[in-house]
Design an enzyme around this catalytic site. Structure first.
Site, PDB file in Angstrom:
ATOM      1  N   CYS A 147     -12.434 -29.559   5.397  1.00 57.66           N
ATOM      2  CA  CYS A 147     -11.294 -28.575   5.131  1.00 57.66           C
ATOM      3  C   CYS A 147      -9.951 -29.516   4.976  1.00 57.66           C
ATOM      4  O   CYS A 147      -9.811 -30.390   5.933  1.00 57.66           O
ATOM      5  CB  CYS A 147     -11.281 -27.582   6.060  1.00 57.66           C
ATOM      6  N   CYS A 202      -7.113 -28.696   9.946  1.00 57.63           N
ATOM      7  CA  CYS A 202      -8.080 -29.472  10.245  1.00 57.63           C
ATOM      8  C   CYS A 202      -7.888 -31.007   9.973  1.00 57.63           C
ATOM      9  O   CYS A 202      -8.578 -31.778  10.506  1.00 57.63           O
ATOM     10  CB  CYS A 202      -9.335 -29.176   9.096  1.00 57.63           C
ATOM     11  N   ASP A 250      -8.119  -7.427  -0.474  1.00 56.47           N
ATOM     12  CA  ASP A 250      -7.223  -7.548   0.702  1.00 56.47           C
ATOM     13  C   ASP A 250      -7.943  -7.322   1.960  1.00 56.47           C
ATOM     14  O   ASP A 250      -8.805  -6.565   1.956  1.00 56.47           O
ATOM     15  CB  ASP A 250      -6.037  -6.787   0.763  1.00 56.47           C
ATOM     16  N   HIS A 279      -5.970 -22.266   8.963  1.00 56.48           N
ATOM     17  CA  HIS A 279      -7.195 -22.593   8.746  1.00 56.48           C
ATOM     18  C   HIS A 279      -7.828 -21.323   7.907  1.00 56.48           C
ATOM     19  O   HIS A 279      -8.439 -21.433   6.902  1.00 56.48           O
ATOM     20  CB  HIS A 279      -7.997 -23.095   9.829  1.00 56.48           C
ATOM     21  N   GLY A 332       0.918   3.666   2.271  1.00 55.19           N
ATOM     22  CA  GLY A 332       1.184   4.178   3.776  1.00 55.19           C
ATOM     23  C   GLY A 332       0.501   5.357   4.325  1.00 55.19           C
ATOM     24  O   GLY A 332       0.437   5.615   5.226  1.00 55.19           O
ATOM     25  N   GLY A 333      -0.259   5.889   3.316  1.00 59.80           N
ATOM     26  CA  GLY A 333      -1.144   7.026   3.606  1.00 59.80           C
ATOM     27  C   GLY A 333      -2.051   6.677   4.473  1.00 59.80           C
ATOM     28  O   GLY A 333      -2.575   7.485   5.519  1.00 59.80           O
ATOM     29  N   CYS A 371      -6.977 -28.214   5.023  1.00 56.31           N
ATOM     30  CA  CYS A 371      -5.732 -27.607   5.612  1.00 56.31           C
ATOM     31  C   CYS A 371      -4.999 -28.392   6.633  1.00 56.31           C
ATOM     32  O   CYS A 371      -5.584 -29.181   7.242  1.00 56.31           O
ATOM     33  CB  CYS A 371      -6.029 -26.375   6.277  1.00 56.31           C
ATOM     34  N   ASP A 405       0.783  -1.044  -0.042  1.00 52.79           N
ATOM     35  CA  ASP A 405      -0.002   0.056   0.018  1.00 52.79           C
ATOM     36  C   ASP A 405       0.956   1.190  -0.239  1.00 52.79           C
ATOM     37  O   ASP A 405       2.222   0.976  -0.091  1.00 52.79           O
ATOM     38  CB  ASP A 405      -1.152   0.041   1.221  1.00 52.79           C
TER      39      ASP A 405
HETATM   40 ZN   LIG Z   1      -8.875 -26.033   7.964  1.00 51.88          ZN
END
Ligand SMILES: [Zn+2]
Ligand SMILES: [Zn+2]
Lengths: 438, 389
Positions: free
Chosen positions: B303, B308, B265, B333, B101-102, B305, B99
């Site tokens: 999930c 999980c 974002d 996760h 910074g402002g 990940c 970004d």
């Molecule tokens: Zn997960």
């Protein structure tokens, strides 16, 4: 050759000689039988520095632990700062995890309902576990100990635990090895009154633990370690040892009462504990495992191994990581010029060892401004992920900005380093050499 | 623009939704090819909340965000430059965005004051007065070396008299690395349609490879929010990526993709992890709650990940907010949740099934089809009709 003896296990255990009728002979025979089912310690060399292996653990019969063993300390079953995913990136040999009750009691309700023990509950299925009472990385501060219950410092404050509750937790946790409950509030500074009380408490906790242990379907096959409190006072220590030796279930001994845990243990020099450890070991049978907890400096660890201690823990790694430092000490194999039997060494060697204390650098502190633009690794030549991929400057930045990745990277390096240190010790003592710290 | 010799961003649209304004694309950046629509996790100070770069790669994260204000203060542009840029400094080989910074400055420092020259502020690390000008912002962002940089914009004044277009020109003028770094200008104009259109028209005259839409992550009413997003995507060129700043709630992401946004974002997924919350299709769960003490399911069924696969809600409950491991596990996760959402969005657009995906998503998100009115309105503006009965 492997025999499935487990089906005979209950039959044999029911022949336990107990209570008043116990005799030295029956204890010995029982212990020999026990070795088949519960835990076997094979001492391979007791002539020089001892080493051996622990095997036939009832819950994990296929795993072997080569001694000297490093128990990797955990907080509630997890290695501090490291998820399982990240822990797997450390290529050092993790032999066994230590689960202190003081930081894991909060898991009790969850583990009990889970029914598969603390390791699987904590996402660490496949690791051996050793349950202790206190976290050696945390300083013990005495609470109001009652006769029937012990106070334990936890991250959520002080809790009081009865023997009954302690054993319920052990049943839920299903460790591979565990310590009997003891009153650990004693060290070299304890008053005689405190030592007397701690010894009496410990012996009565032990009896109560064993009473429950022998009746428990889950625990009776689990190796128990007896804890030798009594500060630095050999009279108390001897009294406890003869009490513990009367019970054949004891597979190993924890020499406790040397200190009060936490970072202060680092300041202990070998000479201040040598005599008490040496004398205590003399009272113990050779063929059982000996444990000492605490974050001793590496040269003290080496000397304790030479005295005959088999199991240590990684609390020094936790402490060094939490103060923002990375290990940089090194090690080497030193040819033995003097013969050593059970730690009896010649006087002049002791002097050179004492000098080691000043002659090496244990750690570097990453908060130090000098690392601001140092693009070297934490430790030149280290093969850990933190050293392979990151710089001192970056880790310094993470500490200045208090980012959580800082402790993660330091933990990766420090644990890798300390595991390598122990792997080196195991190899070196098998080759018949001494280990020197450089 | 097409004649630009050193175009360091290629935006290749793979497929456009035949109903809404959604599209999926490959955005080719100097360090990585990013598949859009993309969610960019925020790694403020050159690290993503305790995760290793290889963990982010394992999560199939293509691009992350760094904050210029923080990095410019500590460790400072000189050191990052000496390290060879932020990619090398933090060990991240994929794409980065910074970004200007402002925004951080105005929101973090109560004494910040905006003049024609730039943002004037009192240094938080010593009492001296400093100035973040468009030139200084680009100077720092050049040192950081992110694939995409943001222009310094006046987040205060734009809502009243219109954006300072000359700051964009000053940023482009100061830019030292046009071969390796892109500047995205920021569409401002508050909730005023005319100001937004005026700003877009002016920005489109500049030689840039993508556009950001700013000023919409505050507390504005959702009904104004979607209308401005919809307006901007109507006016912005179709063949450039569009980045909606600071938006990251799952339902907002789905709606804004339908409205034609490519990049997002938000600190939310990582911040909520630190407070002990895990994201699921039906909303977030707070693992501190007693109800999870003996709940042996993973945070979210199905999930994939690493959290999980191995950890239960019950274990997370017993260590949450005490042991840092809990935070790491929840962060993994939550980022995985965001990445999976974006992947399903991409896949549904590619298969031209995005409208069905949206309806299905909203059904899971809002029980009994109690959809917020703004979502129903926004989606019907791009011809996706939720079944509300
Ligand atoms: Zn997960
Ligand atoms: Zn290392």
């Amino acid at each position: 050759m492997c025999y499935d003896l487990s089906k005979y296990h209950d039959i044999i255990l029911n022949f336990v000689p107990c209570g008043d009728v116990i005799t030295t002979l029956s204890v010995t025979i029982y212990y020999l039988i026990l070795q088949f089912f519960i835990m076997k310690f094979i001492l391979e060399n007791s002539n020089k520095v001892r080493f051996g292996k622990i095997c036939s653990l009832s819950r994990s019969p296929n795993l072997e632990l080569e001694t000297p063993v490093l128990l990797v300390n955990t907080k509630a079953g997890s290695v501090m700062h490291l998820s399982h995913e990240v822990l797997m990136k450390i290529d050092g040999p993790i032999q066994c995890l230590q689960v202190p009750l003081s930081n894991s009691a909060k898991c009790y309700e969850g583990v009990r309902g889970f029914k598969k023990g603390i390791m699987e509950f904590a996402g660490m299925k496949g690791f051996l576990s050793y349950c202790s009472v206190h976290d050696p990385a945390e300083k013990l501060t005495k609470g109001k100990n009652e006769k029937e219950q012990i106070s334990v410092n936890t991250c959520n404050g002080r809790i009081y635990i009865t023997v009954q509750r302690y054993m319920e937790i052990m049943e839920a946790f299903q460790p591979d090895m565990y310590e009997a409950l003891s009153d650990g509030y004693n060290d070299s500074n304890s008053s005689n009154r405190r030592l007397c009380k701690s010894s009496a408490n410990s012996m009565s906790y032990f009896d109560e633990c064993m009473r429950i242990h022998e009746k428990s379907k889950i625990l009776k096959q689990t190796p128990v370690f007896g804890v030798i409190e009594g500060g630095h006072n050999l009279i108390y220590k001897e009294k406890i040892i003869s009490h513990l030796l009367g019970n054949p279930n004891v597979c190993g001994f924890v020499i406790s009462g040397l200190h009060s845990n936490g970072p202060d243990v680092e300041k202990l020099c070998f000479s201040s504990i040598e005599s008490v450890v040496h004398q205590t070991l003399k009272l113990l049978p050779d063929d059982r495992v000996k444990v000492i907890h605490g974050c001793f400096r590496p040269e003290v660890v080496v000397r304790l191994i030479e005295l005959g201690i088999d199991i240590f823990d990684s609390s020094l790694v936790d402490i060094v990581t939490n103060r923002g430092s990375a290990f940089v000490f090194g090690w080497e194999a030193v040819d033995k010029k003097t013969t050593m039997v059970n730690g009896n060494t010649e006087g002049d060697r002791d002097k050179s060892v004492e000098n080691e204390l000043q002659s090496y650098k244990l750690e570097i502190s990453l908060g130090d401004k000098i690392y601001f633009d140092d693009f070297g690794p934490l430790l030149q030549g280290c093969s850990c992920l933190a050293c392979q991929k990151h710089t001192r400057a970056y880790i310094h930045h993470l500490f200045v900005t208090k980012e959580m990745l800082g402790p993660v990277l330091l933990m990766i390096h420090n644990l890798h380093h300390y595991l390598s240190f122990f792997a080196f010790i195991r190899k070196t003592v098998r080759d018949g050499h001494r280990v020197g710290i450089i | 623009m097409e004649t630009h010799a050193n175009k360091c961003l290629q935006f290749n649209i793979i497929k456009e939704c035949s109903v809404s304004k959604a599209r999926t694309s490959f955005m080719v950046l100097p360090h990585y090819t990013v598949k859009t629509p993309v969610f960019m996790p925020v790694g403020t100070q050159g690290t993503l909340k305790g995760l290793l770069p290889e963990q982010l790669e394992a999560l199939d994260c293509h691009i992350i965000l760094g904050n210029t204000y923080h990095l410019g203060t500590r460790p400072g542009p000189e050191l990052i430059k000496k390290a060879g840029g932020l990619h090398k400094f933090m060990g991240w080989n994929r794409a980065l965005l910074t970004d200007s910074g402002g925004f951080q400055m105005v929101s973090l420092l109560s004494l910040a004051e905006i003049t024609e020259e730039g943002v004037k502020f009192e240094s938080p690390y010593g009492g001296s007065n400093c100035m973040l000008s468009p030139e200084e912002s680009i100077h720092i962002q050049n040192a950081i070396g992110a694939d995409i940089m943001m222009q310094l914009d006046d987040v205060v004044k734009t809502t009243t008299t219109g954006p300072r277009i000359n700051w964009v020109d000053r940023c482009i003028e100061a830019h030292q690395n046009p071969e390796t770094q892109n500047i995205f200008p920021i569409v401002q104009g508050g909730l005023d349609n005319e100001l937004r259109i005026k700003c877009i028209k002016a920005l489109m005259e500049r030689d840039v490879n993508g556009f950001a839409i700013g000023g919409l992550s505050g507390g504005e009413a959702k009904t104004s929010f979607w209308r401005i997003v919809n307006l901007c995507t109507d006016y912005l060129p179709k063949d450039n990526p569009r980045y909606l700043m600071g938006v990251g709630f799952a339902s907002d992401l789905v709606v804004c993709v339908a409205l034609g946004i490519d990049m997002f974002d938000c600190v939310f997924p990582t911040r909520t992890a630190r407070f002990g919350c895990g994201l699921t299709e039906s909303g977030q769960i707070n693992l501190k709650k007693q109800a999870y003490q003996c709940d042996y399911r993973p945070i979210e069924e199905h999930c994939d990940c690493s959290t999980c696969q191995r950890y239960t809600r019950a274990y997370l409950h017993s260590i949450v907010t005490v042991d840092t491991v809990a935070c790491h596990l929840l962060t993994v996760h939550n980022i995985s949740f965001q990445m999976r959402l974006m992947k399903s969005i991409q896949k549904s657009i590619e298969e031209d099934e995005f409208p069905e995906f949206v309806r299905d998503f909203m059904r899971k998100c809002f029980v009994n089809k109690e959809y917020p009115e703004w979502i129903v309105e926004a989606l019907s503006a791009v011809n996706i009709h939720l079944d509300c009965s």
